[in-house]
Design a protein around this motif. Sequence first.
Motif, PDB file in Angstrom:
ATOM      1  N   GLY A 179       0.801  -1.216   0.000  1.00  0.00           N
ATOM      2  CA  GLY A 179       0.000   0.000   0.000  1.00  0.00           C
ATOM      3  C   GLY A 179       0.830   1.260   0.000  1.00  0.00           C
ATOM      4  O   GLY A 179       2.060   1.220  -0.097  1.00  0.00           O
ATOM      5  N   ASP A 180       0.137   2.381   0.105  1.00  0.00           N
ATOM      6  CA  ASP A 180       0.773   3.699   0.186  1.00  0.00           C
ATOM      7  C   ASP A 180       0.460   4.320   1.538  1.00  0.00           C
ATOM      8  O   ASP A 180      -0.684   4.247   2.014  1.00  0.00           O
ATOM      9  N   ILE A 181       1.483   4.936   2.125  1.00  0.00           N
ATOM     10  CA  ILE A 181       1.273   5.645   3.391  1.00  0.00           C
ATOM     11  C   ILE A 181       0.503   6.929   3.104  1.00  0.00           C
ATOM     12  O   ILE A 181       0.924   7.736   2.268  1.00  0.00           O
ATOM     13  N   ILE A 182      -0.633   7.104   3.783  1.00  0.00           N
ATOM     14  CA  ILE A 182      -1.421   8.320   3.580  1.00  0.00           C
ATOM     15  C   ILE A 182      -1.321   9.251   4.777  1.00  0.00           C
ATOM     16  O   ILE A 182      -1.791  10.388   4.726  1.00  0.00           O
ATOM     17  N   SER A 183      -0.677   8.770   5.862  1.00  0.00           N
ATOM     18  CA  SER A 183      -0.464   9.623   7.025  1.00  0.00           C
ATOM     19  C   SER A 183       0.648   9.037   7.867  1.00  0.00           C
ATOM     20  O   SER A 183       0.712   7.822   8.080  1.00  0.00           O
ATOM     21  N   GLY A 184       1.560   9.882   8.327  1.00  0.00           N
ATOM     22  CA  GLY A 184       2.606   9.448   9.233  1.00  0.00           C
ATOM     23  C   GLY A 184       3.936   9.188   8.560  1.00  0.00           C
ATOM     24  O   GLY A 184       4.077   9.249   7.333  1.00  0.00           O
ATOM     25  N   ILE A 185       4.927   8.892   9.388  1.00  0.00           N
ATOM     26  CA  ILE A 185       6.284   8.570   8.951  1.00  0.00           C
ATOM     27  C   ILE A 185       6.802   7.481   9.877  1.00  0.00           C
ATOM     28  O   ILE A 185       6.481   7.471  11.068  1.00  0.00           O
ATOM     29  N   ALA A 186       7.590   6.539   9.337  1.00  0.00           N
ATOM     30  CA  ALA A 186       8.064   5.431  10.157  1.00  0.00           C
ATOM     31  C   ALA A 186       9.363   4.880   9.596  1.00  0.00           C
ATOM     32  O   ALA A 186       9.680   5.037   8.416  1.00  0.00           O
ATOM     33  N   SER A 187      10.113   4.210  10.475  1.00  0.00           N
ATOM     34  CA  SER A 187      11.291   3.445  10.077  1.00  0.00           C
ATOM     35  C   SER A 187      10.829   2.017   9.820  1.00  0.00           C
ATOM     36  O   SER A 187      10.160   1.414  10.663  1.00  0.00           O
ATOM     37  N   VAL A 188      11.173   1.471   8.656  1.00  0.00           N
ATOM     38  CA  VAL A 188      10.653   0.162   8.239  1.00  0.00           C
ATOM     39  C   VAL A 188      11.807  -0.788   7.951  1.00  0.00           C
ATOM     40  O   VAL A 188      12.779  -0.421   7.284  1.00  0.00           O
ATOM     41  N   ASP A 189      11.691  -2.023   8.477  1.00  0.00           N
ATOM     42  CA  ASP A 189      12.669  -3.077   8.198  1.00  0.00           C
ATOM     43  C   ASP A 189      12.198  -3.851   6.975  1.00  0.00           C
ATOM     44  O   ASP A 189      11.179  -4.543   7.024  1.00  0.00           O
TER      45      ASP A 189
END
Length: 724
Positions: A179-189
């Motif tokens: 999917g696509d992130i529509i809100s927020g920011i994160a560190s992803v492994d």
Amino acid sequence: MTSAFANDVANNAASIADDVKKSNNKSLGAMLGKSLPDAFRKFDPRNMWHNPVMFIVWVGAAFLTLLGIFQLFDASLANGEPVYFTWIVAIVLWATVLFANLAEAVAEGRGKAQADALRKTRTTTPAHIVKGYDEKNDPDARGPEKGEGPAYIEEIPSSDLKLGDVVVVSAGELIPGDGDIISGIASVDESAITGESAPVIRESGGDRSSVTGGTRVLSDRIVVRITQKPGESFVDKMIALVEGANRQKTPNEIALDVLLSSLTIIFLVVVLCINPQASSVGASVSLTVLIALLVCLIPTTIGALLSAIGIAGMDRLVQHNVLATSGRAIEAAGDVTTLLLDKTGTITYGNRQASEFHALPGVDHDEMAKAAALSSLADATPEGQSIVALAKSEGFELDEVPGAVDVPFTAETRMSGLDLPNGDRIRKGATSAVEAWIDKEGGVMPVEVRDALHEKVNAISGQGGTPLVVAEQYANGEVKVLGVVQLKDVVKKGLKERFADLRKMGIRTVMVTGDNPLTAKAIAQEAGVDDFIAEAKPEDKLAYIKKEQAKGQLVAMTGDGTNDAPALAQSDVGVAMNSGTSAAKEAGNMVDLDSDPTKLIDIVAIGKQLLITRGALTTFSIANDVAKYFAIIPAMFMEKFPGLGVLNIMGLHSSLSAVLSAIIFNAIIIVLLIPLALKGVKYRAEASEKILGRNLKVYGLGGIIAPFIGIWIIDLFVRLIPGF
């Protein structure tokens, strides 16, 4: 992140990497043994008929098996030949079919370790779906829960997710679907997909908003809109790809299949005409010999290896962490004549560094350098920090000014700076932005100052640098341009040589950049590209691709943003970055899991290696058939026509030993060529004419010589069989 969770992530990534490494390092013998069960399963005629050449061999083996059974009860059917001759030939033909199936099974088996590793990520995980989601009721701030307001969160299995659903993923949780992130920011492994253990940043509203199901959020919290249906996720596609389950024949393979089928029909007619012709002169040829002769003359070698070559080419691409939607894309990469490459991150490192301070005439160098450094103290960008580092390297001691107000860079102003407590204001930025600021503040730039500034800016741009103008407005309202900071975008080492190699192959390289024409020209010359597109907009890329294609060129390009989607879709090979948007990945026909734009050059090399390997083995196979024809035919009839003994240059013992030796060689050569089909012919960056000439010498001449030597050696042993 807890230590236990960190260990779990590390162990999972290590396990996957180890599985793939073990798969790639297995000996050929181990791979052959492990693939035998799959090879036997492929004997089903419903599978065999997809390969016309090998289907003829299968039919011949089945017919001789039945004939051998009948000969056990009626020896007259053997036409004076030993009964066991038919059985030996039938066994060898079955072995030929087995070896062809084995080549394909080994090629498919090489991807199974990667598929098994990917399946570890494709588990049914909980998905926290947002019911009644809209942007006004964004649950990004931990709520609301069920029953609280118009939107609420409900936990469901990830397998129940549908296209367009919105889910919330928190730290420590697996992302339930693509999917696509529509809100927020994160560190992803993303180690489960890319094999790279370092986490990556994914955020909404940019070109790094796409996330893949099965990857894990390490920090923060994001809201994701699902863009794939269940069973059609990125991981599902990769599993199908590496196992070869959804591999369809490419246009070149289909064309080659037609050629091989045509040759098979021609030789079938020729063989059917042999017996009537032989009978007219008092000779006869048994059905066993005719079938063996047919198998020797039709292009069984390339027919057996054709599928394995295609699967192995796909596997090499996967080993480079690239997912292709079809084999057609890989073949197109091999035929590409124009490469569109982004400057930043592909041709240059992308981190522009301050290399020199240029004070304008009448301005003290130290005053200009110190002003530039002060305006950059709070600038967290690589460019800003490099200005501070350059000033310190020249001996300036810089301390933060108490009471000063930082002015951050914005896309609107294209400037940053510092407002000092004494009322002075320092600004640095693009030339046009600083000049506009001076005009807005009521400052006047003398003509000689403006000319000197533009001369310095043009000189820096002409050298491939990026100029940042530094100006200061004093408390009394006077505005003064102090000078220019030169930023240098460093070209990656070794690219010039690689571009030269591409040029030898007839491939043009085109740099795409948003820089002004002067800067673009300088960097293009330093990098050694053939052309460049300066101040490029999305529509410029699309127009350039269409123009090249109108000339009959095949174009490849990379992209990661939604605005790249039209150009990716138009290009013959569109490589989307895994970190990019879903629109970009859907538009392209390849996805680079490592998001490394320079990999486009490797993709072209893999595509060319695939085409070269297929061409080389086709040449070898057809040359084999020609040699076997001249090796067998004289030996077959020399007993009836002693004059043909002159043509029996190998000195084969008898017609039966010649035929049996030929079909044994025909089977063995398939096994011997499996490693070459899997590994591919060594690729060299040379002109097509030179590659063709070398392959004709090596594989054409080698294909003629090998059967003479091989059949002669085998005949030395076959002649020892009683009755031969």
